[in-house]
Design a protein around this motif. Structure first.
Motif, PDB file in Angstrom:
ATOM      1  N   GLN A 134       8.427  23.117  40.579  1.00 19.95           N
ATOM      2  CA  GLN A 134       7.190  22.860  39.851  1.00 19.95           C
ATOM      3  C   GLN A 134       7.423  23.180  38.370  1.00 19.95           C
ATOM      4  O   GLN A 134       7.625  24.343  38.013  1.00 19.95           O
ATOM      5  CB  GLN A 134       6.065  23.727  40.399  1.00 19.95           C
ATOM      6  N   PRO A 135       7.397  22.183  37.494  1.00 22.32           N
ATOM      7  CA  PRO A 135       7.716  22.421  36.086  1.00 22.32           C
ATOM      8  C   PRO A 135       6.620  23.203  35.383  1.00 22.32           C
ATOM      9  O   PRO A 135       5.433  23.042  35.661  1.00 22.32           O
ATOM     10  CB  PRO A 135       7.849  21.015  35.516  1.00 22.32           C
ATOM     11  N   VAL A 136       7.021  24.056  34.454  1.00 18.68           N
ATOM     12  CA  VAL A 136       6.083  24.817  33.630  1.00 18.68           C
ATOM     13  C   VAL A 136       6.129  24.305  32.193  1.00 18.68           C
ATOM     14  O   VAL A 136       5.120  23.920  31.624  1.00 18.68           O
ATOM     15  CB  VAL A 136       6.391  26.325  33.687  1.00 18.68           C
ATOM     16  N   PHE A 137       7.321  24.320  31.579  1.00 17.51           N
ATOM     17  CA  PHE A 137       7.483  23.788  30.236  1.00 17.51           C
ATOM     18  C   PHE A 137       8.450  22.610  30.260  1.00 17.51           C
ATOM     19  O   PHE A 137       9.489  22.655  30.923  1.00 17.51           O
ATOM     20  CB  PHE A 137       8.040  24.846  29.272  1.00 17.51           C
ATOM     21  N   VAL A 138       8.107  21.568  29.534  1.00 14.67           N
ATOM     22  CA  VAL A 138       9.030  20.471  29.245  1.00 14.67           C
ATOM     23  C   VAL A 138       9.218  20.485  27.730  1.00 14.67           C
ATOM     24  O   VAL A 138       8.301  20.139  26.981  1.00 14.67           O
ATOM     25  CB  VAL A 138       8.475  19.118  29.703  1.00 14.67           C
ATOM     26  N   THR A 139      10.394  20.891  27.282  1.00 16.72           N
ATOM     27  CA  THR A 139      10.640  21.114  25.862  1.00 16.72           C
ATOM     28  C   THR A 139      11.638  20.091  25.351  1.00 16.72           C
ATOM     29  O   THR A 139      12.731  19.958  25.911  1.00 16.72           O
ATOM     30  CB  THR A 139      11.183  22.538  25.636  1.00 16.72           C
ATOM     31  N   ALA A 140      11.265  19.358  24.307  1.00 18.31           N
ATOM     32  CA  ALA A 140      12.147  18.335  23.752  1.00 18.31           C
ATOM     33  C   ALA A 140      12.998  18.911  22.638  1.00 18.31           C
ATOM     34  O   ALA A 140      12.506  19.654  21.782  1.00 18.31           O
ATOM     35  CB  ALA A 140      11.333  17.164  23.219  1.00 18.31           C
ATOM     36  N   ARG A 141      14.279  18.588  22.642  1.00 20.05           N
ATOM     37  CA  ARG A 141      15.120  18.899  21.493  1.00 20.05           C
ATOM     38  C   ARG A 141      14.529  18.192  20.279  1.00 20.05           C
ATOM     39  O   ARG A 141      13.969  17.091  20.412  1.00 20.05           O
ATOM     40  CB  ARG A 141      16.554  18.416  21.772  1.00 20.05           C
ATOM     41  N   GLY A 173      14.623  14.583  19.977  1.00 16.01           N
ATOM     42  CA  GLY A 173      13.982  13.830  21.044  1.00 16.01           C
ATOM     43  C   GLY A 173      14.895  13.335  22.138  1.00 16.01           C
ATOM     44  O   GLY A 173      14.421  12.749  23.127  1.00 16.01           O
ATOM     45  N   ARG A 174      16.187  13.566  22.047  1.00 15.80           N
ATOM     46  CA  ARG A 174      17.112  12.965  23.018  1.00 15.80           C
ATOM     47  C   ARG A 174      17.184  13.736  24.332  1.00 15.80           C
ATOM     48  O   ARG A 174      17.449  13.169  25.385  1.00 15.80           O
ATOM     49  CB  ARG A 174      18.511  12.845  22.413  1.00 15.80           C
ATOM     50  N   GLN A 175      16.936  15.029  24.298  1.00  9.95           N
ATOM     51  CA  GLN A 175      17.024  15.859  25.505  1.00  9.95           C
ATOM     52  C   GLN A 175      15.675  16.457  25.861  1.00  9.95           C
ATOM     53  O   GLN A 175      14.862  16.763  24.988  1.00  9.95           O
ATOM     54  CB  GLN A 175      18.001  17.025  25.293  1.00  9.95           C
ATOM     55  N   LEU A 176      15.477  16.672  27.171  1.00 10.66           N
ATOM     56  CA  LEU A 176      14.332  17.411  27.696  1.00 10.66           C
ATOM     57  C   LEU A 176      14.853  18.600  28.479  1.00 10.66           C
ATOM     58  O   LEU A 176      15.707  18.440  29.367  1.00 10.66           O
ATOM     59  CB  LEU A 176      13.494  16.521  28.618  1.00 10.66           C
ATOM     60  N   TRP A 177      14.356  19.781  28.152  1.00  8.17           N
ATOM     61  CA  TRP A 177      14.701  20.998  28.882  1.00  8.17           C
ATOM     62  C   TRP A 177      13.478  21.411  29.700  1.00  8.17           C
ATOM     63  O   TRP A 177      12.377  21.553  29.155  1.00  8.17           O
ATOM     64  CB  TRP A 177      15.123  22.110  27.923  1.00  8.17           C
ATOM     65  N   VAL A 178      13.673  21.621  30.996  1.00  9.20           N
ATOM     66  CA  VAL A 178      12.559  21.879  31.919  1.00  9.20           C
ATOM     67  C   VAL A 178      12.819  23.186  32.660  1.00  9.20           C
ATOM     68  O   VAL A 178      13.893  23.384  33.246  1.00  9.20           O
ATOM     69  CB  VAL A 178      12.410  20.735  32.945  1.00  9.20           C
ATOM     70  N   ASN A 179      11.823  24.095  32.636  1.00  4.80           N
ATOM     71  CA  ASN A 179      11.910  25.289  33.472  1.00  4.80           C
ATOM     72  C   ASN A 179      10.816  25.250  34.530  1.00  4.80           C
ATOM     73  O   ASN A 179       9.940  24.379  34.497  1.00  4.80           O
ATOM     74  CB  ASN A 179      11.865  26.573  32.651  1.00  4.80           C
ATOM     75  N   PHE A 180      10.836  26.200  35.466  1.00  5.44           N
ATOM     76  CA  PHE A 180      10.052  26.051  36.682  1.00  5.44           C
ATOM     77  C   PHE A 180       9.324  27.322  37.084  1.00  5.44           C
ATOM     78  O   PHE A 180       9.688  28.430  36.691  1.00  5.44           O
ATOM     79  CB  PHE A 180      10.981  25.624  37.831  1.00  5.44           C
ATOM     80  N   ALA A 181       8.309  27.119  37.904  1.00  6.58           N
ATOM     81  CA  ALA A 181       7.595  28.230  38.522  1.00  6.58           C
ATOM     82  C   ALA A 181       8.417  28.786  39.691  1.00  6.58           C
ATOM     83  O   ALA A 181       9.380  28.165  40.154  1.00  6.58           O
ATOM     84  CB  ALA A 181       6.231  27.750  39.007  1.00  6.58           C
ATOM     85  N   TYR A 182       8.008  29.970  40.145  1.00  2.00           N
ATOM     86  CA  TYR A 182       8.610  30.567  41.347  1.00  2.00           C
ATOM     87  C   TYR A 182       8.492  29.567  42.506  1.00  2.00           C
ATOM     88  O   TYR A 182       7.482  28.879  42.627  1.00  2.00           O
ATOM     89  CB  TYR A 182       7.874  31.862  41.676  1.00  2.00           C
ATOM     90  N   PRO A 183       9.483  29.425  43.371  1.00  2.00           N
ATOM     91  CA  PRO A 183      10.705  30.231  43.512  1.00  2.00           C
ATOM     92  C   PRO A 183      11.921  29.648  42.794  1.00  2.00           C
ATOM     93  O   PRO A 183      13.039  30.073  43.035  1.00  2.00           O
ATOM     94  CB  PRO A 183      10.924  30.208  45.020  1.00  2.00           C
ATOM     95  N   ASP A 184      11.699  28.646  41.936  1.00  2.00           N
ATOM     96  CA  ASP A 184      12.825  27.991  41.262  1.00  2.00           C
ATOM     97  C   ASP A 184      12.945  28.422  39.803  1.00  2.00           C
ATOM     98  O   ASP A 184      13.523  27.698  38.991  1.00  2.00           O
ATOM     99  CB  ASP A 184      12.645  26.470  41.336  1.00  2.00           C
ATOM    100  N   ASN A 185      12.409  29.609  39.494  1.00  2.00           N
ATOM    101  CA  ASN A 185      12.380  30.029  38.091  1.00  2.00           C
ATOM    102  C   ASN A 185      13.665  30.683  37.615  1.00  2.00           C
ATOM    103  O   ASN A 185      13.684  31.335  36.571  1.00  2.00           O
ATOM    104  CB  ASN A 185      11.186  30.950  37.820  1.00  2.00           C
ATOM    105  N   ASP A 186      14.749  30.478  38.355  1.00  2.00           N
ATOM    106  CA  ASP A 186      16.055  30.942  37.896  1.00  2.00           C
ATOM    107  C   ASP A 186      16.879  29.799  37.309  1.00  2.00           C
ATOM    108  O   ASP A 186      18.023  30.002  36.919  1.00  2.00           O
ATOM    109  CB  ASP A 186      16.835  31.580  39.038  1.00  2.00           C
ATOM    110  N   ARG A 187      16.284  28.611  37.228  1.00  2.00           N
ATOM    111  CA  ARG A 187      17.068  27.466  36.789  1.00  2.00           C
ATOM    112  C   ARG A 187      16.355  26.700  35.686  1.00  2.00           C
ATOM    113  O   ARG A 187      15.132  26.773  35.522  1.00  2.00           O
ATOM    114  CB  ARG A 187      17.392  26.546  37.964  1.00  2.00           C
ATOM    115  N   VAL A 188      17.144  25.952  34.930  1.00  2.00           N
ATOM    116  CA  VAL A 188      16.650  25.057  33.892  1.00  2.00           C
ATOM    117  C   VAL A 188      17.395  23.738  34.047  1.00  2.00           C
ATOM    118  O   VAL A 188      18.628  23.728  34.158  1.00  2.00           O
ATOM    119  CB  VAL A 188      16.899  25.636  32.479  1.00  2.00           C
TER     120      VAL A 188
END
Length: 390
Positions: free
Chosen positions: A290-297, A300-315
């Motif tokens: 479940q994504p929390v933040f979608v952050t653009a470089r 604009g070429r890249q999107l960095w996505v982090n997640f809610a628990y239980p997947d909050n150890d990955r990007v």
């Protein structure tokens, strides 16, 4: 040379030696240490921590804005605290308790006013940015029990305005301070059930509130407020989710790249893709959780996505043009926030349960450095001073 003259000259030389070197503030930022009510002042040029500032109270949902000259940061704490921090002298300049439970704030277009949105008491309070003296008190709509609606989604807008949402009474308000310290209020009612957060587009035209009580988003065109609030993205929300919602996405976590907007879906393992002209969904990108933040470089070429628990150890990193997965990173447990430097050569992220802040090269996808921090959460660079809605 006489002894008194010698002593005087020696004293002046000694004072000159201990004066800190002159520096600017454009590469400075803050890391919130939520567990200890403290901040770290960081420098992106040398990837270092310069100082720690203590005594900021409850920072469990803290956010920050910056003065026009980028010297001062204003921190909004969950305990109702409003704290002005001097980044150069590395200390608290002034701190007040302005409410019982605040949920964020904004700085006006001219940098003269600081506004704070409050759960308790419900409403918005406005202060002089230099002195933190009160300027205006805007009580929210009263409820049947005598309390007032909680206020969320407070942003600055062009024309010396603040715009915000009322969670309990389904409203969006605009407070216009262009004619002085007594605001002109415009109220929009029936905008959708329980707006829980909001954003303003980078050009300051559209204010959009996410709805907790039903699907869709409420959009106000600030060029044409006479047209009222309309509904967009009708299937964005909780109504059709197949998963429990572990953490509601922050709408500031949207990313705009070119003509597309990338939105964290609620309760789904997806990032939604919208046409930024029509605000209609065009696609959905499958992601790891479940994504929390979608952050653009910034380019604009890249999107960095982090997640809610239980997947909050990955990007996960995606190419915004092809929407293909570029990298699946494992920075550590409890990744909470991500922030690019102004030109995009660094990506800073907080790893709360790993007790560290990491700095990544987003082009080579390599870890540059890790800095120790006590339960870090929000990361805020002073470059936000020159951006609308930040």
């Amino acid at each position: 040379m006489s002894r008194p003259l010698f002593v005087c000259i020696a004293s002046l030389l000694l004072v000159a030696c201990v004066q800190p070197p002159l520096r600017g503030t454009g590469d400075l930022g803050l890391v919130v240490e939520r567990a200890t009510g403290s901040l770290q002042i960081i420098e992106s040029s040398s990837l270092t921590r310069l100082a720690q500032v203590d005594g900021l109270g409850d920072l469990s949902h803290a956010s920050a804005v910056f003065s026009r000259d980028q010297r001062y940061a204003y921190i909004f704490g969950r305990d109702g605290g409003l704290t002005k921090v001097d980044l150069l002298e590395q200390r608290i300049d002034k701190r007040i308790i302005q409410g019982g439970n605040s949920i964020g704030g904004a700085i006006s277009q001219d940098g003269r006013l600081i506004a704070v949105s409050n759960y308790q008491p419900g409403g918005v309070k406005v202060f002089d940015a230099a002195t933190l003296q009160p300027v205006a008190d805007i009580p929210a709509t009263a409820l049947a029990d005598g309390k007032r609606s909680r206020v969320v989604g407070l942003v600055d807008a062009p024309g010396q305005r603040f715009v915000f949402s009322l969670f309990d009474t389904d409203e969006i308000w605009s407070a216009d301070f262009s004619q002085g310290n007594t605001p002109t209020l415009t109220r929009f009612t029936g905008i959708g059930r329980q707006p829980y957060d909001a954003l303003i587009t980078a050009d300051g035209r559209y204010y959009m509130a996410g709805l907790f009580g039903e699907d869709g988003m409420a959009q106000l065109d600030l060029w044409h407020p006479e047209h009222g609030v309309k509904r967009i993205l009708g299937d964005y929300g909780r109504g059709q989710e197949k998963l429990p919602v572990y953490k509601m996405p922050h709408l500031e976590g949207w990313a705009v790249a070119g003509s597309q907007a990338f939105v964290p879906a609620v309760g789904r393992h997806q990032v939604l893709v919208m046409d930024a002209g029509t605000w209609q969904q065009t696609a959905a990108i499958p992601v790891a959780g479940q994504p929390v933040f979608v952050t653009a470089r910034p380019d604009g070429r890249q999107l960095w996505v982090n997640f809610a628990y239980p997947d909050n150890d990955r990007v996960q990193v995606f190419d915004s043009e092809t929407r293909q997965l570029v990298a699946d990173l494992r920075p550590g447990p409890g990744v909470l926030h991500m922030e690019f430097t102004g030109r995009g050569e660094q990506l800073w992220l907080s790893v709360r349960d790993g007790q560290q802040v990491q700095v990544w090269d987003p082009y080579r996808l390599t870890l540059l450095k890790s800095l120790s921090a006590d339960s870090p959460s929000g990361i805020f660079f002073s470059l936000r001073a020159q951006k609308m809605g930040y």
